[in-house]
Write a protein that holds these residues in place. Structure first.
Motif, short mmCIF file in Angstrom:
data_model
loop_
_atom_site.label_atom_id
_atom_site.label_comp_id
_atom_site.label_asym_id
_atom_site.label_seq_id
_atom_site.Cartn_x
_atom_site.Cartn_y
_atom_site.Cartn_z
N TYR A 217 142.14 -21.95 47.29
CA TYR A 217 142.70 -21.40 46.02
C TYR A 217 141.51 -20.97 45.28
O TYR A 217 141.41 -19.96 44.81
CB TYR A 217 143.49 -22.44 45.42
N ARG A 218 140.51 -21.83 45.11
CA ARG A 218 139.42 -21.57 44.18
C ARG A 218 138.81 -20.18 44.95
O ARG A 218 138.09 -19.42 44.10
CB ARG A 218 138.27 -22.55 44.13
N GLU A 219 138.58 -19.96 46.44
CA GLU A 219 138.10 -18.72 46.87
C GLU A 219 138.70 -17.52 46.23
O GLU A 219 137.88 -16.57 46.03
CB GLU A 219 138.16 -18.88 48.38
N GLN A 220 139.91 -17.43 45.76
CA GLN A 220 140.53 -16.36 45.40
C GLN A 220 139.86 -15.91 44.16
O GLN A 220 139.89 -14.60 43.70
CB GLN A 220 142.02 -16.53 45.14
N PHE A 221 139.56 -16.82 43.34
CA PHE A 221 138.83 -16.64 42.00
C PHE A 221 137.57 -16.11 42.14
O PHE A 221 136.80 -15.43 41.32
CB PHE A 221 139.06 -17.87 41.14
N ARG A 222 136.68 -16.55 43.23
CA ARG A 222 135.53 -16.36 43.46
C ARG A 222 135.25 -14.79 43.98
O ARG A 222 134.56 -14.07 43.54
CB ARG A 222 134.75 -16.96 44.76
N ILE A 223 136.23 -14.28 44.64
CA ILE A 223 136.42 -12.96 45.02
C ILE A 223 136.76 -12.22 43.74
O ILE A 223 136.08 -11.17 43.63
CB ILE A 223 137.65 -12.78 46.06
#
Length: 469
Positions: A217-223
């Motif tokens: 989930y956090r990876e989507q915000f990093r992108i």
């Protein structure tokens, strides 16, 4: 976005777009249909079920489908575009027909991007607060008569549509949902808008059915953060632990701006912002989360040329976003609020805010578990100690909703254990819930009801009248 044809004399004539919306009955989709019609497009739509208020609004505009259901015959080669909503399935016959014909097929975010290619795009992302931040920005811009387009996921006070697309507006403010774009496009919506100014209001794991782990989930915000372009701006909550992991100033060509809760004082149940001169500016919303939302909105408005004194002048009349700590009814010694809160972080922020705003009053708070994540035993432990602020805490869920979502039965004891509050009351019958709430002593006490649902049709207005009278 008009199609050009030539008449018999060879003169170029502009033809309105012909756009078909699959799953037009959705909250944001029917608003897009109305916005496209207002812009001059020829709009058609389809859905297998359409409820109010979408049904009435589409009917008033002459856009309500004559029949519910899907029909591939609605898709013709002369369509300029087909926009598909999340409610449709990948094997939808109309979608398949559009693919066979080679038509332009867009998800909602793809179309919004296409319609705003020549605009400055401001995208508000985050697990919580994004609707309130977006609403505040729109309120301030409109107060100062600025031209802007927008796409927001809730009906806002003073705005008749949730989407506006015009030719003349130089900017567009977009609420950037991290959920999936369409049944055939599994990318998060906010990855497709290609922002110039981005906001991350905070990250708290949600949508467990799509993002199975907190890291995923956090990876989507990093992108999203990494998509901030050269000379772009990323505005983020500097105190949010998860946001700190991804919104780090790594790109020298990007301006990074961290924010916290706005300086303020609380007196007599009213919140006042403090400006640079330490003057008190009264506002209509309250709670630390809303003070953070106001800070984020102020930073965005600053990037758009709104000076601090002009921001304060406008924000005093900002009523907040609908269903976000919305006042239902106020009495001499009690108030009733409702809130869209359902995720753990939202639950904690909202209940804490109301308790802090009225510290001398008893707080009775009720949460309805209604979303896929909130009813999932694997996700429930995320609620641990998020419901500690109220004096009386109640969790309600309807076992039939579990069956509808094809989830296994959920024991009340499992729910109680997940929240880690020994005196938590778990109720699974709406009549029992209403009786429990009516039986509470309401002198110097407030009620907070939190859900993305309706508590199975609970007459909230009648209940609020009984409590406050």
């Amino acid at each position: 976005m008009e199609a050009e044809t030539r008449n018999q004399t060879g003169t170029s004539t502009a033809q309105p777009e012909a756009i078909h919306l699959i799953a037009v009955g959705g909250s944001i989709m029917h608003n897009l249909a109305l916005a496209l019609q207002r812009r001059g497009a020829h709009v058609t739509g389809s859905d297998d079920e359409i409820f109010e208020p979408a049904r009435g609004r589409l009917a008033s505009a002459g856009l309500l489908p004559a029949q519910e259901g899907w029909d591939a015959a609605r898709i013709s080669p002369d369509l300029s575009a087909v926009i598909v909503g999340m409610h449709a399935r990948p094997d939808n016959p109309e979608l398949r027909r559009a693919q066979e014909l080679g038509l332009k097929i867009y998800s909602f975010p793809e179309y919004i991007y296409e319609a705003s290619r020549d605009k400055q795009r401001i995208v508000i992302g985050g697990s919580h607060g994004k609707t309130s931040i977006t609403a505040c920005i729109l309120h301030v811009l409109r107060y100062h008569n600025r031209k802007f387009d927008y796409a927001v996921g809730a009906q806002l006070a003073g705005f008749d549509l949730m989407v506006q697309l015009t030719e003349e507006a130089p900017i567009i403010i977009i609420e950037g949902d991290e959920y999936l774009s369409s049944p055939v496009d599994r990318r998060p919506k906010f990855h497709l808008y290609q922002h110039h100014i981005g906001v991350i209001s905070g990250i708290s794991w949600d949508h467990i059915n799509v993002f199975p782990t907190e890291e995923n989930y956090r990876e989507q915000f990093r992108i999203f953060a990494d998509m901030t372009p050269k000379a772009g701006v990323l505005i983020y909550d500097k105190d949010d632990e998860q946001t700190q992991l991804i919104a780090v100033p790594t790109n020298p060509d990007v301006t990074y701006i961290g924010y916290g809760p706005h300086e303020h004082v609380v007196r007599g149940g009213r919140t006042f912002l403090l400006n640079k001169k330490d003057e008190e500016v009264p506002i209509q919303v309250f709670g630390e989360h809303n003070l953070r939302n106001i800070s984020a909105a102020k930073e965005v408005c600053k990037q758009l040329g709104i000076k601090g004194k002009d921001f304060f002048k406008a924000v005093t009349s900002f009523p907040g976003a609908a269903r976000r700590l919305e006042l239902v009814r106020e009495g001499a010694s009690s108030v009733v609020y409702k809130d869209f809160a359902h995720a753990p972080s939202k639950l904690k922020a909202t209940s804490t805010a109301l308790k802090q705003q009225f510290p001398a009053r008893r707080l009775v708070a009720c949460l309805e578990l209604h979303t896929f994540s909130s009813l999932n035993p694997a996700f429930l432990p995320q609620y641990a100690h998020c419901f500690d602020a109220p004096d009386v805490a109640v969790v309600y869920f309807n076992p039939h909703v579990l069956a509808h979502k094809r989830l296994p039965p959920l024991a009340a004891a499992t729910v109680a254990a997940a929240f880690q509050r020994p005196d938590l009351r778990v109720i699974t019958d709406s009549a029992e819930l209403a009786a429990f709430l009516r039986a509470q002593p309401w002198t110097h006490a407030n009620l907070l009801l939190m859900s993305s649902g309706t508590f199975d049709g609970l007459d909230l207005a009648a209940l609020a009248t009984e409590i406050t009278d």
